[in-house]
Motif scaffolding. Sequence first.
Motif, PDB file in Angstrom:
ATOM      1  N   ASN A 192      15.734 -21.232   1.789  1.00 17.30           N
ATOM      2  CA  ASN A 192      15.778 -20.244   0.710  1.00 17.30           C
ATOM      3  C   ASN A 192      16.354 -20.832  -0.572  1.00 17.30           C
ATOM      4  OD1 ASN A 192      14.793 -18.498   2.562  1.00 17.30           O
ATOM      5  ND2 ASN A 192      16.477 -17.036   2.467  1.00 17.30           N
ATOM      6  N   THR A 219      19.897 -14.782  -3.142  1.00 21.12           N
ATOM      7  CA  THR A 219      18.836 -14.720  -4.145  1.00 21.12           C
ATOM      8  C   THR A 219      19.332 -14.076  -5.436  1.00 21.12           C
ATOM      9  OG1 THR A 219      17.219 -14.484  -2.361  1.00 21.12           O
ATOM     10  CG2 THR A 219      16.493 -13.934  -4.585  1.00 21.12           C
ATOM     11  N   ARG A 255      13.787 -22.881  -2.421  1.00 20.15           N
ATOM     12  CA  ARG A 255      12.777 -22.013  -3.033  1.00 20.15           C
ATOM     13  C   ARG A 255      13.327 -21.298  -4.266  1.00 20.15           C
ATOM     14  NH1 ARG A 255      10.740 -18.479   1.856  1.00 20.15           N
ATOM     15  NH2 ARG A 255      12.559 -19.323   2.907  1.00 20.15           N
ATOM     16  N   LEU A 293       9.912 -14.291  -1.525  1.00 21.86           N
ATOM     17  CA  LEU A 293      10.538 -14.570  -0.232  1.00 21.86           C
ATOM     18  C   LEU A 293      10.028 -13.666   0.883  1.00 21.86           C
ATOM     19  CD1 LEU A 293      14.287 -15.132  -1.191  1.00 21.86           C
ATOM     20  CD2 LEU A 293      12.680 -16.835  -0.340  1.00 21.86           C
TER      21      LEU A 293
END
Length: 317
Positions: free
Chosen positions: A127, A239, A130, A175
Amino acid sequence: MKEKIHIFQPKLSWLAIPFALIFIAYFIVPLTLTLIVSFWDYTEYSIIPDFIFGNYVYIFQGCFSFEDGLCLTFKTYISTFFFCFFTWLITLILGFSVAYFLAFYVNSLPLQITLFLICTIPFWTSNVIRMVSWIPLLGRNGLVNETLISFGLIQEPIEWLLYSSFSVVLALVHLYTLFMIVPIFNSMLRIDKEVIEAAYDSGANQFQIITNVIIPLCKPGIIIGSIFVITVVMGDFLTIGIMGGQQLASIGKIINTEHLSKNINSKPDIILMHGDLDQVVTIDAFLEAIDFFGKNNYKIESKIFKNCEHRIPTEGS
């Protein structure tokens, strides 16, 4: 006369007992314990069994005066629900579209598997990678701004592309769209193609088939995908921290901050408990939907024929 032999036949609802036991053991019991612990006292290193309301007073301090606007707690919840709603809406539209294409426009099973595996490519990396990969694209001097400036579409770099609500929602959609695609695609594969052909023969157009046949039959998959997406977004802090530039608040971010501060207390658990209550409502809706569609699946075809009855030519026409 021969006596009738009564054979014991278990009720169909009994099949839900194992699931109900798992649901109680792994969801209801932990949630109840969280509620109990939320009334305990605490120190910097431990929690002390007690019955106090200080934790709730701390969380909702100044939230009901409305003199200085919304308090931090309400702002945090509004921010979290904002991210949840738009992420859910966009992933639902994208997930349904991709699943619809794979299920009804790709007839080759190997090609379906190949395209489905392509959707999983983003999950081959972590994650963090990304998230960081968006910075060179959306930054002030990133690829998107440089391209728009070079084409003369803008004069100055767009500031809100990065470290904003837009970038957070974009990253969350990137995601978690797959979490929506998988259950919807699975539901679409179970749809009998003869039902769709019968709707076509009855005069239904493509929009009527999608709204009256495919969507009703895919509602269990839509609800499952919605549970996945909403649950994950509610607790996401990485995030929002990276893409929001540590400037946007969320429930998961506050929980993470509380635990990183090494304050072992029940304040984060209180916030988590309220988030879980929202999930309880969602899961309850899911169970009700499964029960509803289990009883009404066979009524859908007749509903389609009824809706399209006026389009069927009669012998006298």
